[in-house]
Design an enzyme around this catalytic site. Sequence first.
Site, PDB file in Angstrom:
ATOM      1  N   ASN A   8      13.042  -4.346   4.644  1.00  0.00           N
ATOM      2  CA  ASN A   8      12.850  -4.674   3.227  1.00  0.00           C
ATOM      3  C   ASN A   8      12.592  -3.364   2.497  1.00  0.00           C
ATOM      4  O   ASN A   8      11.502  -2.811   2.571  1.00  0.00           O
ATOM      5  CB  ASN A   8      11.647  -5.633   3.103  1.00  0.00           C
ATOM      6  CG  ASN A   8      11.309  -5.948   1.660  1.00  0.00           C
ATOM      7  OD1 ASN A   8      12.045  -5.572   0.746  1.00  0.00           O
ATOM      8  ND2 ASN A   8      10.194  -6.626   1.457  1.00  0.00           N
ATOM      9  N   LYS A  10      12.424  -2.820  -0.595  1.00  0.00           N
ATOM     10  CA  LYS A  10      11.665  -2.986  -1.838  1.00  0.00           C
ATOM     11  C   LYS A  10      12.302  -2.144  -2.963  1.00  0.00           C
ATOM     12  O   LYS A  10      13.524  -2.019  -3.012  1.00  0.00           O
ATOM     13  CB  LYS A  10      10.188  -2.650  -1.615  1.00  0.00           C
ATOM     14  CG  LYS A  10       9.615  -3.429  -0.429  1.00  0.00           C
ATOM     15  CD  LYS A  10       8.131  -3.361  -0.309  1.00  0.00           C
ATOM     16  CE  LYS A  10       7.696  -4.138   0.930  1.00  0.00           C
ATOM     17  NZ  LYS A  10       6.243  -4.223   1.087  1.00  0.00           N
ATOM     18  N   HIS A  90       8.384 -13.598  -0.873  1.00  0.00           N
ATOM     19  CA  HIS A  90       7.582 -12.439  -0.470  1.00  0.00           C
ATOM     20  C   HIS A  90       6.280 -12.416  -1.284  1.00  0.00           C
ATOM     21  O   HIS A  90       6.280 -12.757  -2.471  1.00  0.00           O
ATOM     22  CB  HIS A  90       8.371 -11.141  -0.698  1.00  0.00           C
ATOM     23  CG  HIS A  90       7.730  -9.966  -0.043  1.00  0.00           C
ATOM     24  ND1 HIS A  90       6.631  -9.320  -0.586  1.00  0.00           N
ATOM     25  CD2 HIS A  90       7.989  -9.347   1.128  1.00  0.00           C
ATOM     26  CE1 HIS A  90       6.264  -8.345   0.224  1.00  0.00           C
ATOM     27  NE2 HIS A  90       7.068  -8.340   1.275  1.00  0.00           N
ATOM     28  N   GLU A  92       4.732 -10.110  -2.645  1.00  0.00           N
ATOM     29  CA  GLU A  92       4.790  -9.291  -3.865  1.00  0.00           C
ATOM     30  C   GLU A  92       5.459 -10.054  -5.007  1.00  0.00           C
ATOM     31  O   GLU A  92       5.136  -9.844  -6.174  1.00  0.00           O
ATOM     32  CB  GLU A  92       5.503  -7.963  -3.562  1.00  0.00           C
ATOM     33  CG  GLU A  92       4.603  -7.046  -2.735  1.00  0.00           C
ATOM     34  CD  GLU A  92       5.326  -6.047  -1.846  1.00  0.00           C
ATOM     35  OE1 GLU A  92       6.540  -5.840  -2.009  1.00  0.00           O
ATOM     36  OE2 GLU A  92       4.657  -5.474  -0.965  1.00  0.00           O
ATOM     37  N   GLU A 160       3.696 -12.929   7.263  1.00  0.00           N
ATOM     38  CA  GLU A 160       3.238 -11.642   6.746  1.00  0.00           C
ATOM     39  C   GLU A 160       1.847 -11.806   6.133  1.00  0.00           C
ATOM     40  O   GLU A 160       1.733 -12.217   4.955  1.00  0.00           O
ATOM     41  CB  GLU A 160       4.188 -11.134   5.657  1.00  0.00           C
ATOM     42  CG  GLU A 160       5.595 -10.850   6.140  1.00  0.00           C
ATOM     43  CD  GLU A 160       6.265  -9.789   5.291  1.00  0.00           C
ATOM     44  OE1 GLU A 160       6.667  -8.772   5.858  1.00  0.00           O
ATOM     45  OE2 GLU A 160       6.352  -9.957   4.063  1.00  0.00           O
ATOM     46  N   GLY A 166       1.766  -2.965   3.885  1.00  0.00           N
ATOM     47  CA  GLY A 166       1.633  -1.633   3.295  1.00  0.00           C
ATOM     48  C   GLY A 166       0.254  -1.011   3.441  1.00  0.00           C
ATOM     49  O   GLY A 166      -0.062  -0.035   2.778  1.00  0.00           O
ATOM     50  N   SER A 204       2.898  -3.770   8.059  1.00  0.00           N
ATOM     51  CA  SER A 204       2.592  -2.488   8.702  1.00  0.00           C
ATOM     52  C   SER A 204       3.180  -2.345  10.112  1.00  0.00           C
ATOM     53  O   SER A 204       2.578  -1.720  10.986  1.00  0.00           O
ATOM     54  CB  SER A 204       1.080  -2.241   8.719  1.00  0.00           C
ATOM     55  OG  SER A 204       0.601  -2.147   7.391  1.00  0.00           O
TER      56      SER A 204
HETATM   57  P1  PGA Z   1       5.214  -2.948   5.263  1.00  0.00           P
HETATM   58  O1  PGA Z   1       5.901  -4.125   4.373  1.00  0.00           O
HETATM   59  O2  PGA Z   1       5.989  -2.887   6.560  1.00  0.00           O
HETATM   60  O3  PGA Z   1       5.365  -1.718   4.423  1.00  0.00           O
HETATM   61  O4  PGA Z   1       3.805  -3.347   5.489  1.00  0.00           O
HETATM   62  C1  PGA Z   1       6.323  -5.310   4.970  1.00  0.00           C
HETATM   63  C2  PGA Z   1       6.860  -6.247   3.938  1.00  0.00           C
HETATM   64  O5  PGA Z   1       6.370  -6.246   2.795  1.00  0.00           O
HETATM   65  O6  PGA Z   1       7.793  -7.026   4.210  1.00  0.00           O
END
Ligand code: PGA
Length: 244
Positions: A8, A10, A90, A92, A160, A166, A204
């Site tokens: 992803n 982003k 997601h 976010e 997740e 993150g 992460s």
């Molecule tokens: P990350 O993001 O690996 O940077 O923690 C994962 C995600 O948001 O799908």
Amino acid sequence: MKPLIAGNWKMNLTAKEAVHLIDNLVVPEDVDVVVCPSYPYLALTVAAVLKKSIQVGGQDCHPADEGAYTGDVSAKMLQDIGCTYVILGHSERRLHHGETNSMIQSKVTAAMAKDLRVILCIGETDAQNQANQTLAVLAEQLTQSLPADVMADRLAVAYEPVWAIGTGRTATGEDISRAHGFIRKHLSSRVPASEKIPLLYGGSVNAKNAMSILSLAEVNGVLVGGASLKIDDFNQIIHAASSQ
Ligand code: PGA
């Protein structure tokens, strides 16, 4: 089932960086890889993966096929330019765009109708985790964001934990197994052939922890944010999935 490694991206990378990254990914035959760039780079990524066994997905879609929805992109458009996947729900999107489970459900329906495979993201916040509400949150998100007639071959579910995205904090193997076992059981009670649905962990994931996460029971792949932007790290994660 083949492990599924999804990147992803982003709101990151330039056109040049996206193509460079694709050109340098090494994908073994026994691993499915999908990358999800932001909208402006979807078409060039579809072109860049032509000679590779990498698939491309969107990071969201609108439930309608077309219409007066400024700034939105439909599942029909994603399919039209050669995407085969879409990430939906997601955290976010839930946080910054106010997406609710019922909005997500209508997007899932639209995406599946266009033969896209949905990577449905679910997961609890830190506060919900501390209050031991993880499984209740997962049950609610699954119940409310999946349509009644969901098709197993068009779905992947990514667990997740919001607090792990993150942050450099990953859930423990025990917590991941517990959540994935719960998701598998929930899906088996309502989706025919649910054993075909890949369950991904996200939050992460990096080159160091990928192997141990991928070896857990009921973990069929990973959804990777930050580490999917770095050639060496993403290649190591893909490689860790090979022969799992
Ligand atoms: P990350 O993001 O690996 O940077 O923690 C994962 C995600 O948001 O799908």
